[in-house]
Design a protein around this motif. Structure first.
Motif, PDB file in Angstrom:
ATOM      1  N   SER A   1       0.815  -1.231   0.000  1.00 37.54           N
ATOM      2  CA  SER A   1       0.000   0.000   0.000  1.00 37.54           C
ATOM      3  C   SER A   1       0.844   1.274   0.000  1.00 37.54           C
ATOM      4  CB  SER A   1      -0.943   0.002   1.217  1.00 37.54           C
ATOM      5  OG  SER A   1      -1.784  -1.124   1.190  1.00 37.54           O
ATOM      6  N   ILE A   2       1.942   1.243  -0.737  1.00 31.92           N
ATOM      7  CA  ILE A   2       2.775   2.438  -0.869  1.00 31.92           C
ATOM      8  C   ILE A   2       2.138   3.369  -1.899  1.00 31.92           C
ATOM      9  CG2 ILE A   2       5.026   3.301  -1.645  1.00 31.92           C
ATOM     10  CD1 ILE A   2       4.982   2.052   1.172  1.00 31.92           C
ATOM     11  N   LYS A   3       1.880   4.591  -1.481  1.00 29.53           N
ATOM     12  CA  LYS A   3       1.184   5.552  -2.333  1.00 29.53           C
ATOM     13  C   LYS A   3       2.134   6.418  -3.157  1.00 29.53           C
ATOM     14  CE  LYS A   3      -2.707   4.138  -0.674  1.00 29.53           C
ATOM     15  NZ  LYS A   3      -3.567   3.275  -1.509  1.00 29.53           N
ATOM     16  N   LYS A   4       3.353   6.601  -2.640  1.00 28.16           N
ATOM     17  CA  LYS A   4       4.295   7.466  -3.356  1.00 28.16           C
ATOM     18  C   LYS A   4       5.719   6.951  -3.182  1.00 28.16           C
ATOM     19  CE  LYS A   4       5.900  12.254  -3.784  1.00 28.16           C
ATOM     20  NZ  LYS A   4       5.817  13.633  -3.267  1.00 28.16           N
TER      21      LYS A   4
ATOM     22  N   GLY B   1       9.461   4.805   0.267  1.00 27.32           N
ATOM     23  CA  GLY B   1       8.137   5.192  -0.191  1.00 27.32           C
ATOM     24  C   GLY B   1       7.263   5.613   0.972  1.00 27.32           C
ATOM     25  N   LYS B   2       6.194   6.321   0.666  1.00 31.37           N
ATOM     26  CA  LYS B   2       5.270   6.773   1.708  1.00 31.37           C
ATOM     27  C   LYS B   2       3.956   6.005   1.610  1.00 31.37           C
ATOM     28  CE  LYS B   2       7.150  11.384   2.473  1.00 31.37           C
ATOM     29  NZ  LYS B   2       6.868  12.833   2.560  1.00 31.37           N
ATOM     30  N   ASP B   3       3.473   5.595   2.789  1.00 31.75           N
ATOM     31  CA  ASP B   3       2.219   4.845   2.825  1.00 31.75           C
ATOM     32  C   ASP B   3       1.024   5.799   2.882  1.00 31.75           C
ATOM     33  OD1 ASP B   3       2.135   5.782   5.449  1.00 31.75           O
ATOM     34  OD2 ASP B   3       2.819   3.891   6.317  1.00 31.75           O
ATOM     35  N   ALA B   4      -0.154   5.249   3.129  1.00 30.13           N
ATOM     36  CA  ALA B   4      -1.380   6.053   3.148  1.00 30.13           C
ATOM     37  C   ALA B   4      -1.361   7.107   4.250  1.00 30.13           C
ATOM     38  CB  ALA B   4      -2.590   5.139   3.315  1.00 30.13           C
ATOM     39  N   ASP B   5      -0.602   6.848   5.319  1.00 27.45           N
ATOM     40  CA  ASP B   5      -0.485   7.807   6.423  1.00 27.45           C
ATOM     41  C   ASP B   5       0.677   8.784   6.222  1.00 27.45           C
ATOM     42  OD1 ASP B   5      -2.627   6.632   7.804  1.00 27.45           O
ATOM     43  OD2 ASP B   5      -1.296   5.078   8.607  1.00 27.45           O
TER      44      ASP B   5
END
Length: 372
Positions: A73-76, A94-98
């Motif tokens: 669930s890595i968004k970026k 990477g950055k997750d949903a939070d």
């Protein structure tokens, strides 16, 4: 040297040292640990660095990023590190949903995630945060930066105080009289080894100031280039809105282009912009150069993956080249293991300076009380 001048220097040396001693101790302790960051981290976390089996064909970078986006669930994706060494893993941030940064170590031959952890909880990330900011953000950086500036003054003032009145006493100042009393040994240790480590500690503190204060870095650029106007490390993205192209090899095409632009062996890192304005920065380091951190730069459109601009390392200004040297000089990695050992030892010695200095002051205070 006039007695009054030396007395004033001694006064400043004492009270600035007492005021900044704890911060200097923390910076020296964490700095000595960070000298061997890579070696220690590799020993503790081998899965972050090495694959178990070297394959014949690597997966594309996009294959690996797709796994992170679908399974974790890595968004970026923020950074991608690739290495020449066939035994090395690919590392991706990477950055997750939070919007929390996550670190991934991936086998480039299989795409398998070998290790993952929150970036901010990694041991050396925490140590670096203590070293630079005392875990206090921007305010902490002001404290450590100011203490670094004070420490540079302490080194110079220490040489002034160490300097013998008569040159016939020079030999005495260059040795520690180990057979003397504890008080004398402590003073000799503080001043004599302070003299021997002066140049290296001054280099470490000055490069530290370049990290801490933009005005100091401006001064370096002015001395090197004759201007404080630094060449921008960022290039504005030419495509202003996302055309929603169907990319199947976005990161891989950027990697391939950068690798062909700079036809030498080197590790490549891809840095995504942290804002909505700028483009992707790709750095390719000369892995066969003696001095590390010599990297060429290329910029790519963050929507189309097209090349915007290439900047070979040879085209960098003198100020830029000095700035690239800042990290290897500060950490002692500039000439590999020998300079790392030197940096480690002088950092350990710097750790003792606030302690031995405090003991010297307490000894003088006790002597003054006994006289009264």
């Amino acid at each position: 040297m006039k007695k009054g001048f030396k007395k004033n220097i001694g006064f400043l040396h004492l009270w600035l040292g007492l005021g900044s001693g704890l911060i200097v101790f923390i910076a020296a302790l964490t700095g000595s640990i960070l000298v061997f960051e890579k070696e220690i981290d590799k020993a503790i976390n081998p899965e972050y660095y090495n694959v178990t089996t070297i394959g014949t064909t690597k997966k594309t970078i996009d294959y690996c990023t797709d796994i992170l986006q679908k399974q974790y669930s890595i968004k970026k994706i923020t950074r991608i590190y690739t290495y020449n060494d066939p035994a090395r893993t690919m590392q991706i941030l990477g950055k997750d949903a939070d919007k929390k940064a996550q670190f991934f170590s991936i086998d480039p031959y299989t795409g398998k995630v070998l290790a993952t952890t929150p970036q901010e909880s990694r041991f050396f990330v925490v140590v670096l945060s203590i070293h630079r900011q005392l875990l206090m953000g921007d305010f902490g950086e002001i404290i450590t930066g100011s203490s670094c500036l004070i420490f540079a003054f302490m080194l110079i003032s220490g040489i002034v105080l160490w300097w013998p009145k008569k040159m016939k006493n020079l030999k005495q100042r260059l040795t520690v009289k180990w057979s003397a009393s504890f008080k004398r040994v402590n003073w000799d240790f503080h001043s004599t080894f302070g003299f021997y480590s002066f140049f290296i500690l001054l280099l470490i503190s000055l490069t530290g100031l370049s990290f801490a204060f933009s005005w100091f870095q401006d001064g370096v650029y002015f001395l090197a280039d004759g201007t404080t106007k630094k060449p921008s490390a960022k290039v504005e993205n030419p495509t202003k809105t996302d055309p929603k192209l169907n990319h199947t090899a976005f990161y891989q095409s950027i990697y391939n282009t950068a690798d062909s632009i700079f036809p030498y062996k080197g590790n490549i890192q891809i840095r995504m912009p942290i804002d909505t304005i700028n483009s992707i920065l790709v750095l390719k380091e000369y892995s066969e150069k003696t001095i590390p951190n010599q990297s060429s730069a290329a910029y790519f459109d963050k929507y189309t993956a097209k090349e915007i601009e290439a900047r070979p390392y040879e085209s960098f200004s003198n100020g830029d080249k000095i700035r690239r040297l800042n990290y290897p000089v500060h950490t002692g990695s500039i000439y590999g293991l020998p300079t790392k050992i030197i940096a480690f030892l002088v950092s350990l010695f710097a750790l003792t300076l606030p302690i031995t200095g405090l003991l010297i002051w307490l000894g003088k205070k006790k002597k003054q009380k006994s006289k009264s």
